[in-house]
Design an enzyme around this catalytic site. Structure first.
Site, mmCIF file in Angstrom:
data_model
loop_
_atom_site.group_PDB
_atom_site.id
_atom_site.type_symbol
_atom_site.label_atom_id
_atom_site.label_comp_id
_atom_site.label_asym_id
_atom_site.label_seq_id
_atom_site.Cartn_x
_atom_site.Cartn_y
_atom_site.Cartn_z
ATOM 1 N N MET A 94 0.818 -1.214 0.000
ATOM 2 C CA MET A 94 0.000 0.000 0.000
ATOM 3 C C MET A 94 0.859 1.276 0.000
ATOM 4 O O MET A 94 0.590 2.221 0.719
ATOM 5 C CB MET A 94 -0.941 -0.013 1.210
ATOM 6 C CG MET A 94 -1.830 -1.243 1.250
ATOM 7 S SD MET A 94 -2.726 -1.575 -0.304
ATOM 8 C CE MET A 94 -4.165 -0.542 -0.051
ATOM 9 N N LEU A 97 5.211 3.445 -5.405
ATOM 10 C CA LEU A 97 6.630 3.342 -5.767
ATOM 11 C C LEU A 97 7.057 4.604 -6.500
ATOM 12 O O LEU A 97 6.286 5.167 -7.284
ATOM 13 C CB LEU A 97 6.844 2.118 -6.662
ATOM 14 C CG LEU A 97 6.587 0.768 -5.993
ATOM 15 C CD1 LEU A 97 6.554 -0.341 -7.030
ATOM 16 C CD2 LEU A 97 7.638 0.476 -4.929
ATOM 17 N N ASN A 111 0.829 -5.898 -10.472
ATOM 18 C CA ASN A 111 0.048 -5.586 -9.278
ATOM 19 C C ASN A 111 -1.341 -6.184 -9.427
ATOM 20 O O ASN A 111 -1.816 -6.395 -10.540
ATOM 21 C CB ASN A 111 -0.071 -4.061 -9.121
ATOM 22 C CG ASN A 111 -0.840 -3.663 -7.870
ATOM 23 O OD1 ASN A 111 -0.703 -4.277 -6.815
ATOM 24 N ND2 ASN A 111 -1.671 -2.638 -7.987
ATOM 25 N N HIS A 113 -5.253 -5.302 -8.327
ATOM 26 C CA HIS A 113 -6.051 -4.180 -7.829
ATOM 27 C C HIS A 113 -7.507 -4.626 -7.729
ATOM 28 O O HIS A 113 -8.024 -5.263 -8.657
ATOM 29 C CB HIS A 113 -5.918 -2.986 -8.790
ATOM 30 C CG HIS A 113 -6.651 -1.786 -8.299
ATOM 31 N ND1 HIS A 113 -6.203 -1.028 -7.243
ATOM 32 C CD2 HIS A 113 -7.818 -1.224 -8.702
ATOM 33 C CE1 HIS A 113 -7.054 -0.047 -7.020
ATOM 34 N NE2 HIS A 113 -8.040 -0.141 -7.897
ATOM 35 N N SER A 140 -8.346 -6.751 -11.079
ATOM 36 C CA SER A 140 -7.510 -6.682 -12.283
ATOM 37 C C SER A 140 -6.058 -6.912 -11.924
ATOM 38 O O SER A 140 -5.595 -6.451 -10.876
ATOM 39 C CB SER A 140 -7.595 -5.284 -12.924
ATOM 40 O OG SER A 140 -8.926 -4.858 -13.062
ATOM 41 N N GLU A 147 2.267 5.895 -13.000
ATOM 42 C CA GLU A 147 0.929 6.440 -12.751
ATOM 43 C C GLU A 147 0.080 5.396 -12.023
ATOM 44 O O GLU A 147 0.058 4.219 -12.427
ATOM 45 C CB GLU A 147 0.288 6.793 -14.102
ATOM 46 C CG GLU A 147 -0.846 7.776 -13.986
ATOM 47 C CD GLU A 147 -1.521 7.996 -15.339
ATOM 48 O OE1 GLU A 147 -2.735 8.163 -15.350
ATOM 49 O OE2 GLU A 147 -0.816 7.949 -16.360
ATOM 50 N N ASP A 149 -2.184 2.702 -10.770
ATOM 51 C CA ASP A 149 -3.140 1.726 -11.308
ATOM 52 C C ASP A 149 -3.466 1.949 -12.792
ATOM 53 O O ASP A 149 -4.610 1.750 -13.225
ATOM 54 C CB ASP A 149 -4.450 1.754 -10.483
ATOM 55 C CG ASP A 149 -4.201 1.440 -9.015
ATOM 56 O OD1 ASP A 149 -3.287 0.656 -8.728
ATOM 57 O OD2 ASP A 149 -4.909 1.992 -8.161
HETATM 58 C C1 GAR Z 1 -6.271 -7.020 -1.875
HETATM 59 O O1 GAR Z 1 -7.669 -6.947 -1.999
HETATM 60 C C2 GAR Z 1 -5.604 -6.240 -2.999
HETATM 61 O O2 GAR Z 1 -6.285 -6.321 -4.210
HETATM 62 C C3 GAR Z 1 -5.661 -4.840 -2.437
HETATM 63 O O3 GAR Z 1 -5.376 -4.977 -1.081
HETATM 64 C C4 GAR Z 1 -5.793 -6.259 -0.638
HETATM 65 C C5 GAR Z 1 -4.602 -6.927 -0.010
HETATM 66 O O4 GAR Z 1 -4.975 -8.144 0.572
HETATM 67 N N1 GAR Z 1 -4.712 -4.010 -3.102
HETATM 68 C C6 GAR Z 1 -4.900 -2.736 -3.337
HETATM 69 O O5 GAR Z 1 -5.883 -2.114 -2.975
HETATM 70 C C7 GAR Z 1 -3.765 -2.064 -4.073
HETATM 71 N N2 GAR Z 1 -4.175 -0.805 -4.574
HETATM 72 P P1 GAR Z 1 -3.874 -9.240 0.868
HETATM 73 O O6 GAR Z 1 -2.790 -8.551 1.695
HETATM 74 O O7 GAR Z 1 -4.604 -10.260 1.687
HETATM 75 O O8 GAR Z 1 -3.389 -9.754 -0.426
#
Ligand code: GAR
Length: 282
Positions: A94, A97, A111, A113, A140, A147, A149
């Protein structure tokens, strides 16, 4: 497949790491084209780090607190290089970069998302999908550019939104799909990376802003604006724009793809129009 024949993956997490766990589990399959070489986190107490360590996966933690972002990222970068990492998967990492980090790994960071990109970049994706009255939500897998996502989408999975969904219930259902989609898309991506030198060069070059592929004297070449920054030369060499003209990189034997990626990125920078660089093109 022996680990030596697999691409070495580094996974960055910030929390529980359930997507990381899905990637680690999928890597047990004999035909998986990647092996997890390191799980790293900006949160030394991330639950996912303990999960990975218990399973014998190498881990690394570095808090960014009290240091410039560049120093923090340099330590993460060094840990990834020390572990021989060739590509990075962000899994609930979170933190944004920096452009410099993304540039060093251009075309080699993916990544997951929790939305159907390009919808709902950023945070609170599920609440926003519900508030908009969407009938379908999802997740996705995409390439990371500087930039948020916005990089090329490698694959999406759809999940229906139920009338009584809250952000939490929807997130839980989407997460199940994330765990399916991420290992599958990553494996497919790694296979295309390893298919041939050209496909690896293509994914490195086309990850750079406004890069396009064309042909020069019958050979694939990569351009930005009107200028070429990389071009194939015969079957086994790549020419990359350099300060002093063209640098030739051999594509035979044990190719150092980190070096090739860096040279392509440098070539792009030399070829990119000033306006694109000034606009913070990368
Ligand atoms: C997941 O839902 C992932 O898609 C989201 O955070 C969660 C992490 O869960 N990622 C984002 O929002 C990135 N922008 P996890 O630690 O159990 O994989």
């Amino acid at each position: 497949m022996a680990d030596t024949g697999r691409r070495k993956l580094g996974i960055l997490i910030s929390g529980r790491g359930s997507n990381m766990a899905a990637l680690v589990e999928a890597a047990r399959a004999p035909d998986c084209p990647y092996a997890v070489a390191l799980v790293a986190s900006d949160k030394p107490d991330a639950a996912g780090l303990a999960w990975a360590a218990e399973r014998g996966v190498a881990t690394f933690a570095q808090s960014p607190k009290g240091m410039p972002k560049a120093d923090y990222e340099a330590r993460i970068d060094a840990a990834l290089h020390d572990a021989g990492v060739e590509l990075i998967a962000l899994a609930g990492y979170m933190r944004l970069l920096s452009p410099a980090f993304v540039e060093r790994w251009a075309g080699r960071i993916v990544n997951i998302h929790p939305s159907l990109l390009p919808n709902y970049k950023g945070l609170d994706t599920h609440a926003r999908a519900i508030a908009a009255g969407d009938a379908v939500a999802g997740c996705s897998v995409h390439l990371v550019t500087e930039e948020l996502d916005a990089g090329t989408v490698l694959g999406r999975a759809e999940v229906p939104v139920h009338a009584d969904d809250t952000a939490e219930t929807l997130a839980a259902r989407v997460l199940v799909e994330e765990h399916r989609l991420y290992p599958a898309m990553l494996a497919e991506f790694v296979r295309t990376m390893t298919d041939s030198p050209l496909s690896r060069i293509r994914s490195l070059a086309l990850a750079l802003p406004e890069a396009a592929e064309s042909e020069e004297a019958g050979a694939p070449s990569f351009t930005v604006g009107d200028a070429t920054f990389a071009r194939l030369s015969g079957d086994d060499a790549l020419e990359v724009r350099a300060e002093s003209g063209w640098q030739t990189l051999a594509l035979t034997g044990d190719v150092d793809w980190t070096l090739v990626g860096d040279a392509i990125a440098r070539g792009w920078e030399l070829a990119a129009p000033a306006a694109l660089l000034e606009a913070g093109g990368r």
